[in-house]
Design an enzyme around this catalytic site. Sequence first.
Site, PDB file in Angstrom:
ATOM      1  N   GLY A  48      33.839  42.518  44.698  1.00  0.00           N
ATOM      2  CA  GLY A  48      33.752  41.162  45.237  1.00  0.00           C
ATOM      3  C   GLY A  48      34.779  40.188  44.710  1.00  0.00           C
ATOM      4  O   GLY A  48      35.143  39.226  45.399  1.00  0.00           O
ATOM      5  N   GLU A 103      35.069  36.351  38.427  1.00  0.00           N
ATOM      6  CA  GLU A 103      33.911  36.784  39.218  1.00  0.00           C
ATOM      7  C   GLU A 103      33.837  36.036  40.537  1.00  0.00           C
ATOM      8  O   GLU A 103      34.268  34.892  40.648  1.00  0.00           O
ATOM      9  CB  GLU A 103      32.614  36.560  38.419  1.00  0.00           C
ATOM     10  CG  GLU A 103      32.025  37.844  37.843  1.00  0.00           C
ATOM     11  CD  GLU A 103      31.461  38.800  38.906  1.00  0.00           C
ATOM     12  OE1 GLU A 103      31.935  38.810  40.065  1.00  0.00           O
ATOM     13  OE2 GLU A 103      30.532  39.545  38.573  1.00  0.00           O
ATOM     14  N   ASP A 104      33.258  36.703  41.514  1.00  0.00           N
ATOM     15  CA  ASP A 104      33.051  36.066  42.815  1.00  0.00           C
ATOM     16  C   ASP A 104      31.898  35.073  42.757  1.00  0.00           C
ATOM     17  O   ASP A 104      32.027  33.919  43.151  1.00  0.00           O
ATOM     18  CB  ASP A 104      32.801  37.132  43.895  1.00  0.00           C
ATOM     19  CG  ASP A 104      31.749  38.178  43.494  1.00  0.00           C
ATOM     20  OD1 ASP A 104      31.167  38.077  42.389  1.00  0.00           O
ATOM     21  OD2 ASP A 104      31.516  39.112  44.288  1.00  0.00           O
ATOM     22  N   ASP A 107      24.767  35.033  40.018  1.00  0.00           N
ATOM     23  CA  ASP A 107      23.443  34.934  40.598  1.00  0.00           C
ATOM     24  C   ASP A 107      22.450  34.835  39.434  1.00  0.00           C
ATOM     25  O   ASP A 107      22.279  33.786  38.843  1.00  0.00           O
ATOM     26  CB  ASP A 107      23.252  36.178  41.474  1.00  0.00           C
ATOM     27  CG  ASP A 107      22.055  36.102  42.389  1.00  0.00           C
ATOM     28  OD1 ASP A 107      21.825  35.046  42.964  1.00  0.00           O
ATOM     29  OD2 ASP A 107      21.353  37.127  42.525  1.00  0.00           O
ATOM     30  N   LYS A 135      25.043  30.255  41.859  1.00  0.00           N
ATOM     31  CA  LYS A 135      23.740  29.816  42.382  1.00  0.00           C
ATOM     32  C   LYS A 135      22.877  29.452  41.185  1.00  0.00           C
ATOM     33  O   LYS A 135      22.153  30.305  40.660  1.00  0.00           O
ATOM     34  CB  LYS A 135      23.056  30.953  43.142  1.00  0.00           C
ATOM     35  CG  LYS A 135      23.751  31.414  44.410  1.00  0.00           C
ATOM     36  CD  LYS A 135      22.932  32.548  45.022  1.00  0.00           C
ATOM     37  CE  LYS A 135      23.641  33.219  46.157  1.00  0.00           C
ATOM     38  NZ  LYS A 135      22.954  34.455  46.608  1.00  0.00           N
ATOM     39  N   VAL A 157      25.308  34.726  50.824  1.00  0.00           N
ATOM     40  CA  VAL A 157      26.590  34.413  51.452  1.00  0.00           C
ATOM     41  C   VAL A 157      27.498  35.631  51.516  1.00  0.00           C
ATOM     42  O   VAL A 157      27.362  36.563  50.723  1.00  0.00           O
ATOM     43  CB  VAL A 157      27.317  33.263  50.711  1.00  0.00           C
ATOM     44  CG1 VAL A 157      26.548  31.961  50.850  1.00  0.00           C
ATOM     45  CG2 VAL A 157      27.544  33.605  49.231  1.00  0.00           C
ATOM     46  N   ASP A 163      30.128  40.713  50.144  1.00  0.00           N
ATOM     47  CA  ASP A 163      29.700  41.552  51.252  1.00  0.00           C
ATOM     48  C   ASP A 163      28.205  41.493  51.496  1.00  0.00           C
ATOM     49  O   ASP A 163      27.418  41.108  50.622  1.00  0.00           O
ATOM     50  CB  ASP A 163      30.049  43.013  50.955  1.00  0.00           C
ATOM     51  CG  ASP A 163      29.155  43.600  49.850  1.00  0.00           C
ATOM     52  OD1 ASP A 163      29.051  42.972  48.785  1.00  0.00           O
ATOM     53  OD2 ASP A 163      28.541  44.666  50.069  1.00  0.00           O
ATOM     54  N   ARG A 169      33.598  41.454  53.867  1.00  0.00           N
ATOM     55  CA  ARG A 169      34.439  41.127  52.712  1.00  0.00           C
ATOM     56  C   ARG A 169      35.751  40.481  53.142  1.00  0.00           C
ATOM     57  O   ARG A 169      36.326  39.679  52.423  1.00  0.00           O
ATOM     58  CB  ARG A 169      34.763  42.379  51.895  1.00  0.00           C
ATOM     59  CG  ARG A 169      33.589  42.950  51.112  1.00  0.00           C
ATOM     60  CD  ARG A 169      34.103  43.952  50.085  1.00  0.00           C
ATOM     61  NE  ARG A 169      33.069  44.833  49.574  1.00  0.00           N
ATOM     62  CZ  ARG A 169      32.265  44.548  48.534  1.00  0.00           C
ATOM     63  NH1 ARG A 169      32.377  43.381  47.929  1.00  0.00           N
ATOM     64  NH2 ARG A 169      31.358  45.405  48.126  1.00  0.00           N
TER      65      ARG A 169
END
Length: 185
Positions: A48, A103-104, A107, A135, A157, A163, A169
Amino acid sequence: MRIADVKEDIDHELVSKAQIDSKIREIAAQVSEDYRGKNPLLVAVLKGAVNTLVEFSQAVSIPVQIDFMSLSSYGSGTVSSGQVTVRQDLSADVRGRHILIVEDIIDSGRTLAWLVDELKRRGAASVEVFALLSKPSRREVEVDVKYAGYEIPDEFVVGFGLDYDERYRNLDSIAVLKPSVYQGE
Ligand code: IMP
Ligand code: MG
């Protein structure tokens, strides 16, 4: 690929391509200042974070090195052990290096918390984190994110590397999927 190309699957756009670009440029300028002369190693978590890494590494104005790691975390929500397995390890020796994890999205924070500890355990001189998205309402573990992009609500998302079941992606912005996409599977 743009939202218009998959508009039947997308509920709405959350972060536009222009917003992504400007945030990455802003953080790249800060990182360039903070890491001047330090030859940092950017560690991207596959898959990601690849889009963010590519754009970010080109936007910094200092020399950097890049490396990749593939991790799988068990217990997302249910077992919640924070147990992480390395599927593909770094090729670089991190001893004495200044590491910036790219990092993407954060969470629960479990993957990242594990990775920060692991890189410190391996002898990195410093370990900091750049996450494009976060988040905060989902956080289970405290992680210190020095370079934080956008905070988003608790919605799933996709796009810009993120993804759903390996799809979307290559969308150029970040968007919320229609529930019908999940219900269909
Ligand atoms: P954490 O260990 O719970 O923080 O897991 C973070 C990882 O879960 C991210 O690196 C993503 O791969 C994945 N993830 C979390 N939220 C989303 C989302 O909304 N869309 C796609 N992937 C997500
Ligand atoms: Mg990830």
